[in-house]
Motif scaffolding. Sequence first.
Motif, mmCIF file in Angstrom:
data_model
loop_
_atom_site.group_PDB
_atom_site.id
_atom_site.type_symbol
_atom_site.label_atom_id
_atom_site.label_comp_id
_atom_site.label_asym_id
_atom_site.label_seq_id
_atom_site.Cartn_x
_atom_site.Cartn_y
_atom_site.Cartn_z
ATOM 1 N N LYS A 30 0.819 -1.217 0.000
ATOM 2 C CA LYS A 30 0.000 0.000 0.000
ATOM 3 C C LYS A 30 0.853 1.269 0.000
ATOM 4 O O LYS A 30 0.621 2.171 -0.813
ATOM 5 N N PRO A 31 1.862 1.385 0.890
ATOM 6 C CA PRO A 31 2.743 2.565 0.807
ATOM 7 C C PRO A 31 3.487 2.659 -0.517
ATOM 8 O O PRO A 31 3.931 3.742 -0.907
ATOM 9 N N MET A 32 3.636 1.522 -1.209
ATOM 10 C CA MET A 32 4.327 1.529 -2.494
ATOM 11 C C MET A 32 3.621 2.442 -3.495
ATOM 12 O O MET A 32 4.259 3.046 -4.368
ATOM 13 N N VAL A 33 2.311 2.572 -3.384
ATOM 14 C CA VAL A 33 1.553 3.451 -4.282
ATOM 15 C C VAL A 33 2.068 4.882 -4.169
ATOM 16 O O VAL A 33 2.329 5.554 -5.175
ATOM 17 N N ALA A 34 2.236 5.351 -2.934
ATOM 18 C CA ALA A 34 2.739 6.710 -2.711
ATOM 19 C C ALA A 34 4.168 6.856 -3.235
ATOM 20 O O ALA A 34 4.520 7.886 -3.837
ATOM 21 N N MET A 35 4.993 5.808 -3.025
ATOM 22 C CA MET A 35 6.376 5.844 -3.504
ATOM 23 C C MET A 35 6.426 5.979 -5.029
ATOM 24 O O MET A 35 7.213 6.756 -5.575
ATOM 25 N N VAL A 36 5.564 5.226 -5.705
ATOM 26 C CA VAL A 36 5.532 5.245 -7.167
ATOM 27 C C VAL A 36 5.072 6.610 -7.678
ATOM 28 O O VAL A 36 5.631 7.152 -8.646
ATOM 29 N N ILE A 37 4.067 7.180 -7.041
ATOM 30 C CA ILE A 37 3.568 8.495 -7.459
ATOM 31 C C ILE A 37 4.658 9.555 -7.318
ATOM 32 O O ILE A 37 4.887 10.372 -8.229
ATOM 33 N N ILE A 89 0.211 -4.731 -9.777
ATOM 34 C CA ILE A 89 0.561 -4.738 -11.200
ATOM 35 C C ILE A 89 0.486 -3.335 -11.788
ATOM 36 O O ILE A 89 1.303 -2.955 -12.637
ATOM 37 N N LEU A 90 -0.463 -2.525 -11.316
ATOM 38 C CA LEU A 90 -0.557 -1.139 -11.782
ATOM 39 C C LEU A 90 0.653 -0.327 -11.338
ATOM 40 O O LEU A 90 1.217 0.454 -12.110
ATOM 41 N N CYS A 91 1.064 -0.524 -10.083
ATOM 42 C CA CYS A 91 2.254 0.167 -9.572
ATOM 43 C C CYS A 91 3.484 -0.191 -10.394
ATOM 44 O O CYS A 91 4.266 0.688 -10.792
ATOM 45 N N ALA A 92 3.656 -1.474 -10.665
ATOM 46 C CA ALA A 92 4.821 -1.927 -11.416
ATOM 47 C C ALA A 92 4.807 -1.375 -12.841
ATOM 48 O O ALA A 92 5.829 -0.879 -13.344
ATOM 49 N N ALA A 93 3.650 -1.446 -13.495
ATOM 50 C CA ALA A 93 3.546 -0.993 -14.882
ATOM 51 C C ALA A 93 3.840 0.500 -15.005
ATOM 52 O O ALA A 93 4.587 0.933 -15.900
ATOM 53 N N LEU A 94 3.263 1.303 -14.118
ATOM 54 C CA LEU A 94 3.461 2.753 -14.179
ATOM 55 C C LEU A 94 4.899 3.129 -13.835
ATOM 56 O O LEU A 94 5.537 3.930 -14.529
ATOM 57 N N LEU A 375 8.876 -8.294 -11.133
ATOM 58 C CA LEU A 375 8.696 -7.374 -12.253
ATOM 59 C C LEU A 375 9.735 -6.254 -12.236
ATOM 60 O O LEU A 375 10.324 -5.936 -13.277
ATOM 61 N N LEU A 376 9.963 -5.666 -11.068
ATOM 62 C CA LEU A 376 10.906 -4.552 -10.997
ATOM 63 C C LEU A 376 12.341 -5.000 -11.261
ATOM 64 O O LEU A 376 13.090 -4.326 -11.979
ATOM 65 N N LEU A 377 12.719 -6.154 -10.713
ATOM 66 C CA LEU A 377 14.094 -6.619 -10.908
ATOM 67 C C LEU A 377 14.334 -7.104 -12.334
ATOM 68 O O LEU A 377 15.334 -6.741 -12.957
#
Length: 392
Positions: A30-37, A89-94, A375-377
């Motif tokens: 969940k915090p990953m969303v903020a990190m990605v933004i 998956i949305l976080c990774a793709a964006l 996905l990220l690696l």
Amino acid sequence: MNKSSIYNTLILLPFYWLFSGMLLMSGGDKPMVAMVIISIITTLCCYGFSTIKVNIKQDKFLWVILAVTAYTIFSYYYHGYSSRGLRAILCAALFLSFFPRHLFSLRYLSVMMAIGSLCSVFFAFYYGQYLSLSRSAWPINAIPQATISASIGLIALSLSITSDKHRTISIFTFVMCTIAILLSQTRGLWLGYFAITGVIFIIKFKDLLAHKKVTLIAIAIVALCGFTLKPVIESRVNTTIDEVNKIAHGDLDTSFGLRLQMWQLTPQLIEGHIIFGQGSEHYKRFNSLYKQGDVSKALKHFNPAHYHNQYIDKLIKDGVIGLFLLIALLVTPLLSISDKTRVTRYMLSSLVLLYAIAGLTDVPFNHAQTLLLYLLLICTLQTTTQNKESYE
């Protein structure tokens, strides 16, 4: 710290979190969303839209991720899909669409993996040994936690035998991750991790002889840890032998026996939904089979959220399209592996093989933590390590 360093730190936030908070807290995605933004906004401020244009044009694995993302969104509205999986998956793709790959260096990767290995071993020791909690009571499921530890460990091992520059820190990371995996007591991951490790040692045997001292120290530390954790290992081995004996006598109400029962139900669960799968409706079909007497009471009591096999689970829930996209996630990184540097070949192949093996008894692509790590690696390793100079 100058302005450029601050910007780079903000862009790399998702990786910092991936190797720290994601390994320690439940719901770390969940915090990953903020990190990605934050990362995307900073990237746009620094590079505009140039990075997304380059990434989409050159990265074929990103094409697969975007295809999986599109089908996941479709599945979410068509027949139901995990909101947590969709978020991951949305976080990774964006993030991967915008991320400037040149920021991902060997030195950065080595340090982040060392931090990740310490987080992993602390988590497994604290909850498994210090608090003596059963694995089901851990804040993060022990299986994805072990999968992450194994992933970091194999990449560290690959680095240690192909790069002289960061060998010490890579070996340290490998040892820490091995301890974390043993503490997790996940038999399926033990098999995959140590099998791949053995293959790497066999292939690189001559090179290891050239570094006898370092190799012997690493083996000695791992052996010492294995001896220290002997009661934990013996307990899981004895449980496995007991389960095999019960299955041989027709008792399928064991951990592995329940898996066999689930896999046997596959033809009935996918009937009439072979193309798109059942989605969240698989529960109704499962309950219907129970009423018909095709599901045992033990399996009904177990009430599986997934079917403990990534390929079967994907087929049941997302049909042959979902299964095809899953296979694409595993195969695409290997299609052009011959063109990559030696260190890249080892890292990519070991990570893909680990997930392929882990998928035989678990669902690593269903868990947000393991999905994001893969996905990220994979995406960054295959596009930033092609040029050895930029990687080092």
